[in-house]
Design an enzyme around this catalytic site. Structure first.
Site, short mmCIF file in Angstrom:
data_model
loop_
_atom_site.label_atom_id
_atom_site.label_comp_id
_atom_site.label_asym_id
_atom_site.label_seq_id
_atom_site.Cartn_x
_atom_site.Cartn_y
_atom_site.Cartn_z
CE1 TYR A 21 -3.78 2.33 0.52
CE2 TYR A 21 -2.52 3.24 2.34
CZ TYR A 21 -3.58 3.32 1.47
OH TYR A 21 -4.44 4.38 1.53
CB ALA A 64 5.39 0.34 -2.36
CB SER A 65 0.58 1.59 -4.36
OG SER A 65 -0.27 1.93 -3.28
N1 LIG Z 1 -9.67 5.89 4.63
C1 LIG Z 1 -8.45 6.23 4.90
O1 LIG Z 1 -8.06 6.24 6.06
C2 LIG Z 1 -7.49 6.65 3.81
C3 LIG Z 1 -6.28 7.20 4.20
C4 LIG Z 1 -5.38 7.59 3.22
C5 LIG Z 1 -5.70 7.43 1.89
N2 LIG Z 1 -6.89 6.88 1.52
C6 LIG Z 1 -7.14 6.73 0.10
O2 LIG Z 1 -8.37 7.31 -0.26
C7 LIG Z 1 -8.90 6.65 -1.39
C8 LIG Z 1 -10.35 6.29 -1.15
O3 LIG Z 1 -10.42 5.34 -0.12
P1 LIG Z 1 -11.60 5.24 0.94
O4 LIG Z 1 -11.01 5.36 2.28
O5 LIG Z 1 -12.67 6.15 0.54
O6 LIG Z 1 -11.99 3.70 0.79
P2 LIG Z 1 -13.29 2.98 0.19
O7 LIG Z 1 -14.50 3.46 0.88
O8 LIG Z 1 -12.95 1.55 0.22
O9 LIG Z 1 -13.35 3.51 -1.31
C9 LIG Z 1 -12.55 3.00 -2.33
C10 LIG Z 1 -13.21 3.34 -3.65
O10 LIG Z 1 -12.37 2.89 -4.71
C11 LIG Z 1 -13.15 2.13 -5.61
N3 LIG Z 1 -12.33 1.13 -6.28
C12 LIG Z 1 -11.57 0.16 -5.71
N4 LIG Z 1 -10.98 -0.57 -6.65
C13 LIG Z 1 -11.36 -0.06 -7.85
C14 LIG Z 1 -11.09 -0.40 -9.20
N5 LIG Z 1 -10.28 -1.41 -9.52
N6 LIG Z 1 -11.68 0.35 -10.18
C15 LIG Z 1 -12.49 1.37 -9.86
N7 LIG Z 1 -12.79 1.72 -8.62
C16 LIG Z 1 -12.23 1.01 -7.61
C17 LIG Z 1 -14.26 1.51 -4.77
O11 LIG Z 1 -15.41 1.25 -5.56
P3 LIG Z 1 -15.85 -0.19 -6.15
O12 LIG Z 1 -15.46 -1.21 -5.16
O13 LIG Z 1 -17.32 0.00 -6.34
O14 LIG Z 1 -15.13 -0.31 -7.45
C18 LIG Z 1 -14.55 2.65 -3.82
O15 LIG Z 1 -15.47 3.55 -4.41
C19 LIG Z 1 -8.00 5.44 -1.63
O16 LIG Z 1 -7.11 5.73 -2.68
C20 LIG Z 1 -7.29 5.29 -0.33
O17 LIG Z 1 -6.06 4.66 -0.49
C21 LIG Z 1 -7.79 6.48 2.47
C1 LIG Z 2 1.58 3.11 5.33
O1 LIG Z 2 0.18 2.94 5.29
C2 LIG Z 2 -0.41 2.93 6.55
C3 LIG Z 2 -1.88 2.63 6.38
O2 LIG Z 2 -2.53 3.68 5.77
C4 LIG Z 2 -0.16 4.24 7.26
O3 LIG Z 2 -0.66 4.16 8.58
C5 LIG Z 2 1.30 4.57 7.29
O4 LIG Z 2 1.46 5.87 7.76
C6 LIG Z 2 1.90 4.45 5.91
N1 LIG Z 2 3.32 4.68 5.99
C7 LIG Z 2 4.08 5.00 4.95
C8 LIG Z 2 5.50 5.26 5.20
O5 LIG Z 2 3.66 5.08 3.83
#
Ligand SMILES: NC(=O)c1ccc[n+]([C@@H]2O[C@H](COP(=O)([O-])OP(=O)(O)OC[C@H]3O[C@@H](n4cnc5c(N)ncnc54)[C@H](OP(=O)(O)O)[C@@H]3O)[C@@H](O)[C@H]2O)c1
Ligand SMILES: *[C@@H]1O[C@H](CO)[C@@H](O)[C@H](O)[C@H]1NC(C)=O
Ligand SMILES: *[C@@H]1O[C@H](CO)[C@@H](O)[C@H](O)[C@H]1NC(C)=O
Length: 330
Positions: free
Chosen positions: A189, A191-192
């Site tokens: 995660y 890394a991406s």
């Molecule tokens: N929540 C956190 O704490 C947090 C923190 C940092 C960053 N983020 C980032 O914020 C973004 C949104 O996450 P979220 O927290 O809102 O989680 P979420 O509620 O699980 O939402 C993820 C969304 O991405 C869609 N998705 C997943 N795989 C997909 C694919 N292959 N093609 C198209 N759509 C796809 C899902 O829809 P479907 O399943 O319907 O396709 C869903 O709408 C992510 O990039 C996540 O890494 C979240």
């Molecule tokens: C890695 O991801 C986790 C889960 O979101 C987060 O708590 C952490 O801060 C992240 N760390 C780095 C270095 O990306």
């Protein structure tokens, strides 16, 4: 050489400080000239839940026309309906998987054919694989994380760039507070998300003023992801509440509404970066000054001395605190 570089760095520190002051002046100036989103066309990937869904609502309230992309039809349909009720002149949804390049071309083309333009691309779709590297039986099962989080954003940006140049538009990319705090089980995660930051920082230089880029780094936000929806080591999306207690534990979780509001306002100002919640920015100091302690603490907290994640200290701490809360409330 050492002496020269150190002297220059110290001098630079003084000037950099002035630079920060200048920067804050510029950003105040930008708040005065925020973008008017009325009638603008915004495409959001991953709009069926969480941050993407609430971003759609915030854009809708500001009068934007929306194209919502994800894989779950029912949920997208509901989000699009709500958007039209709360202020969007027109919201459409397009089913698509961002890790599939043909889907990305199709949903960008469909949006531009339908609305005639594209002003903002919000690259938000993402999944969180949670597994120790040594526990994978088949390492290829980790690749959807990179395919969705990294390539999904890159493909969408690739097909959107010509339209964004025409509209002097923006790309808003949702990375993660990744970057500086490391927690076990999140290697792919993180890394991406780190790849996204490097990629879009480079693109920003290539595009110059033609396309604005805002890189958003949220910490824990109250969504399905922090409810325990993770990509398992078999490569399936699963809800694992116990794992949630281990990984998130007592960390403060920010409301998704506030997060979405902050992101849209930041995009309107044309910020280069946004961290939500903003206090997370200061934790970079811990990383710079005591990285060993941070790493050690994270390892102990999440992995603990035991062999199973079911008895990790982070989960125990959460349970003890919950019990104390219950005692106090009863
Ligand atoms: N929540 C956190 O704490 C947090 C923190 C940092 C960053 N983020 C980032 O914020 C973004 C949104 O996450 P979220 O927290 O809102 O989680 P979420 O509620 O699980 O939402 C993820 C969304 O991405 C869609 N998705 C997943 N795989 C997909 C694919 N292959 N093609 C198209 N759509 C796809 C899902 O829809 P479907 O399943 O319907 O396709 C869903 O709408 C992510 O990039 C996540 O890494 C979240
Ligand atoms: C890695 O991801 C986790 C889960 O979101 C987060 O708590 C952490 O801060 C992240 N760390 C780095 C270095 O990306
Ligand atoms: C935003 O633009 C719309 C139409 O382009 C206009 O009607 C509206 O008054 C503008 N809003 C502001 C606050 O400038």
């Amino acid at each position: 050489m050492n002496v020269i570089v150190i002297t220059i760095s110290l001098l630079a520190l003084f000037f950099l400080h002035q630079c920060r002051f200048l920067n804050s002046l510029i950003s105040t100036a930008r708040t005065l000239f925020k973008e008017n989103l009325t009638g603008k066309v915004v495409l959001i990937t991953g709009a069926s839940s969480g941050i993407g869904e609430h971003l759609a609502y915030e854009y809708a309230r500001r009068g934007a026309r929306l194209a919502l992309v994800a894989r779950r039809k029912r949920r997208l349909q509901e989000v699009a309906d709500v958007c039209e009720i709360i202020g969007s002149p027109e919201s459409v949804y397009i089913l698509g998987d961002v890790s599939n390049i043909d889907d990305c071309k199709r949903f960008i083309d469909a949006t531009v054919n339908h609305f005639g333009q594209l002003d903002h691309l919000v690259a938000n779709a993402g999944v969180a694989p949670v597994c120790l590297f040594e526990d994978y039986d088949d390492i290829t099962k980790a690749s959807p994380a990179i395919d969705i989080n990294f390539w999904g954003s890159v493909y969408s940006s690739y097909f959107a760039q010509q339209h964004l140049k025409k509209s002097k538009g923006k790309i808003i990319v949702i990375s993660s507070c990744a970057g500086w705090v490391f927690a076990p089980r999140t290697a792919f995660y993180n890394a991406s998300k780190a790849a996204l930051i490097s990629f879009y920082e480079t693109l920003r230089i290539e595009f110059g003023t033609r396309i604005g880029i805002t890189i958003v780094t949220p910490r824990f936000i109250d969504t399905e992801m922090t409810e325990g929806k993770f990509l398992s080591k078999e490569g399936r999306l699963e809800v694992d509440r116990e794992m949630r207690d281990v990984q998130v534990s007592l960390m403060p979780v920010e409301s998704v509404e506030n997060c979405a509001k902050a992101i849209v306002e930041s995009a309107r100002r044309g910020d280069r970066y946004l961290t939500v919640p903003s206090w997370m920015e200061t934790t970079i100091l811990w990383k710079v000054f005591c990285p060993e302690i941070m790493d050690g603490w994270n390892r102990f907290k999440i992995l603990g001395p035991g062999s199973s994640y079911r008895d990790s200290p982070s989960k125990k701490i959460l349970h003890v605190v919950n019990e104390i809360k219950q005692l106090l409330l009863s």
